[in-house]
Write a protein that holds these residues in place. Structure first.
Motif, PDB file in Angstrom:
ATOM      1  N   SER A 368       0.847  -1.195   0.000  1.00  0.00           N
ATOM      2  CA  SER A 368       0.000   0.000   0.000  1.00  0.00           C
ATOM      3  C   SER A 368       0.881   1.242   0.000  1.00  0.00           C
ATOM      4  O   SER A 368       1.932   1.249   0.640  1.00  0.00           O
ATOM      5  CB  SER A 368      -0.833   0.052   1.280  1.00  0.00           C
ATOM      6  N   THR A 374       0.667  -1.833  -6.021  1.00  0.00           N
ATOM      7  CA  THR A 374      -0.685  -2.068  -5.507  1.00  0.00           C
ATOM      8  C   THR A 374      -1.043  -1.012  -4.447  1.00  0.00           C
ATOM      9  O   THR A 374      -0.179  -0.291  -3.960  1.00  0.00           O
ATOM     10  CB  THR A 374      -0.765  -3.458  -4.843  1.00  0.00           C
ATOM     11  N   GLN A 376      -4.153  -0.360  -1.096  1.00  0.00           N
ATOM     12  CA  GLN A 376      -5.414  -0.688  -0.442  1.00  0.00           C
ATOM     13  C   GLN A 376      -5.988   0.606   0.097  1.00  0.00           C
ATOM     14  O   GLN A 376      -5.323   1.318   0.854  1.00  0.00           O
ATOM     15  CB  GLN A 376      -5.225  -1.671   0.711  1.00  0.00           C
ATOM     16  N   TRP A 389     -11.681  -1.159   0.312  1.00  0.00           N
ATOM     17  CA  TRP A 389     -11.419  -2.031  -0.833  1.00  0.00           C
ATOM     18  C   TRP A 389     -10.259  -2.972  -0.493  1.00  0.00           C
ATOM     19  O   TRP A 389      -9.384  -2.627   0.312  1.00  0.00           O
ATOM     20  CB  TRP A 389     -11.058  -1.208  -2.077  1.00  0.00           C
ATOM     21  N   SER A 390     -10.266  -4.144  -1.144  1.00  0.00           N
ATOM     22  CA  SER A 390      -9.140  -5.059  -0.929  1.00  0.00           C
ATOM     23  C   SER A 390      -7.904  -4.502  -1.655  1.00  0.00           C
ATOM     24  O   SER A 390      -8.008  -3.553  -2.436  1.00  0.00           O
ATOM     25  CB  SER A 390      -9.487  -6.449  -1.439  1.00  0.00           C
ATOM     26  N   GLN A 391      -6.766  -5.119  -1.356  1.00  0.00           N
ATOM     27  CA  GLN A 391      -5.541  -4.666  -2.033  1.00  0.00           C
ATOM     28  C   GLN A 391      -5.636  -4.979  -3.520  1.00  0.00           C
ATOM     29  O   GLN A 391      -5.932  -6.110  -3.909  1.00  0.00           O
ATOM     30  CB  GLN A 391      -4.339  -5.379  -1.429  1.00  0.00           C
ATOM     31  N   LEU A 392      -5.412  -3.960  -4.355  1.00  0.00           N
ATOM     32  CA  LEU A 392      -5.601  -4.100  -5.809  1.00  0.00           C
ATOM     33  C   LEU A 392      -4.440  -3.430  -6.539  1.00  0.00           C
ATOM     34  O   LEU A 392      -3.786  -2.536  -5.974  1.00  0.00           O
ATOM     35  CB  LEU A 392      -6.890  -3.365  -6.233  1.00  0.00           C
TER      36      LEU A 392
END
Ligand code: PMT
Length: 408
Positions: A368, A374, A376, A389-392
């Motif tokens: 993050s 990625t 989050q 939100w989930s980690q993307l």
């Protein structure tokens, strides 16, 4: 492919690539890979001249299917006698890169004497064309006329680059960068729900000089903002980025204002904001700047380090300034970089900076925040919606944030 171009939400989209005889034909293989990384399915058609430079097997090995070459013989991966019509029924977009002068002429005049020209004629979806040839061939009046005609026929045209070409000449005629062809193709596949919108994105760190060689800054790579900018561009927005020092490159269609200090970023954003419909400030702006030592380099001496202290002055809050003069027609997204009390800080910043949406990231978490691909985020909006939100991938976070802003 640059990380802020690495959008993966194109699963199921079919790209049909036409490749012609050019020394640049091998670059089409990189293009196949880029489309596959974005989860597109790829088929190709190679002209006979292309196969003198690069074999169908190279495309097959990368997973392109079908790979068409001949008009009247079986083609690898195809199972129909109507191969010349098939991409027109199955593909979402056709991209011809590199396109030779000969193929450009055929397409401009509607000839259909090989598989590529037949398939292009029968294809009614968006078609992109990226030429590559010797500069004198490119400058020839016949080629320029054909180029204009292709524009009139609705082709999305990607201008060739300038520089040295394989034959030793210099001038315009090199294939445009693969990344540029890739991003214009993704744009043709994207919903144009930000068309007509002017969007401002700030990104990267600021650098606040102290002496001739030292500055105060932070590790922002600009990636999160780069993803916001490219996502908006793909969706049809007219995008301007105001960027601190970063390595990022942008599509030619994105306007770029490069700055170094927070004050310069403030001035650039304030100048642009009245004309904008939307703003998204992701930049990691230094809240404070050191009172400059001067324009000389601070010299190391045996005593200078002992008790050395640096004074700071306060920089302007750019986001807050935009929020304060925000018109009712304008929308503003902010980010918040926090190490604790993420939700409380997000709520406070949303309100105090008059934002429509805020995305707060916990920069102490792995995967993050600064310098990673990625993120989050905890997303909060002025209507009271709150989502963790989930980690993307940052590309995905960016795409979803624009979706979120477009919600009623
Ligand atoms: O660039 P990357 O390596 O991809 O990293 C992404 C990121 C961590 C930089 C990004 O996700 C992020 O969190 N950006 C905001 C960083 C920040 O400065 O947060 P803040 O909580 O200090 O500021 C809140 C908001 O006010 C931000 O939108 C910031 O751009 C803005 N701000 C802050 C101070 C200031 N003087 N002017 C501002 O406009």
């Amino acid at each position: 492919m640059q990380s802020h171009y690495s959008f993966s939400g194109f699963m199921g989209k079919r790209v049909h690539m036409g490749v012609t005889g050019s020394i640049a034909a091998y670059k089409a293989l990189d293009l196949v890979r880029s489309f596959q990384e974005s989860e597109c399915m790829v088929s190709t058609v190679l002209t006979e001249a292309c196969t003198k430079f690069i074999q169908p097997l190279s495309f097959e090995a990368l997973g392109a299917s079908p790979v068409y070459t001949k008009m009247f013989e079986a083609n690898s991966g195809s199972d129909t006698t109507f191969d010349h019509l098939e991409p027109g029924q199955l593909a979402d977009v056709m991209v011809i890169a590199p396109a030779s002068a000969n193929t450009m002429a055929k397409l401009a005049f509607g000839l259909a004497d090989d598989m590529l020209s037949c398939q292009a004629l029968a294809f009614s979806g968006p078609k992109l064309i990226a030429p590559a040839m010797n500069p004198r061939m490119w400058a020839a009046p016949a080629t320029q006329r054909n180029w204009d005609m292709l524009g009139e026929l609705g082709y999305i045209r990607i201008q060739p680059d300038s520089g040295h070409v394989a034959c030793g000449d210099t001038g315009t005629g090199r294939l445009a960068p693969v990344d540029a062809i890739f991003i214009e193709t993704l744009k043709a596949l994207s919903p144009q729900d930000l068309a007509g919108k002017k969007v401002l994105v700030s990104l990267g760190p600021t650098r606040e000089p102290w002496d001739a060689v030292r500055f105060w800054s932070n590790p922002s790579s600009g990636l999160m903002g780069g993803c916001m900018a490219v996502a908006a561009y793909l969706r049809g927005a007219d995008v301007t980025v105001v960027t601190g020092p970063t390595e990022l490159e942008f599509p030619v269609g994105i306007a770029r204002v490069s700055v170094t200090t927070a004050q310069q970023m403030y001035e650039a954003c304030m100048d642009l904001w009245p004309e904008m419909d939307m703003g998204c400030l992701t930049a990691a702006v230094a809240d404070y700047r050191p009172v400059p030592y001067g324009t000389d380099k601070f010299k190391k001496t045996s005593t200078a380090g002992a008790g050395l202290s640096i004074e700071f002055e306060t920089n302007k809050d750019i986001l807050k300034s935009l929020g304060t003069c925000k018109k009712s027609s304008q929308k503003l997204i902010g980010f918040a970089a926090e190490t604790r009390h993420l939700r409380e800080q997000a709520e406070r910043k949303l309100e105090s900076k008059n934002l429509d949406v805020i995305a707060a990231n916990d920069i102490s978490k792995d995967g993050s925040g600064f310098g990673v691909p990625t993120n989050q985020v905890f997303v909060l909006d002025a209507k009271g919606r709150k989502e963790l939100w989930s980690q993307l991938p940052k590309t995905e976070v960016a795409w979803r944030l624009w979706d979120h802003l477009l919600l009623d």
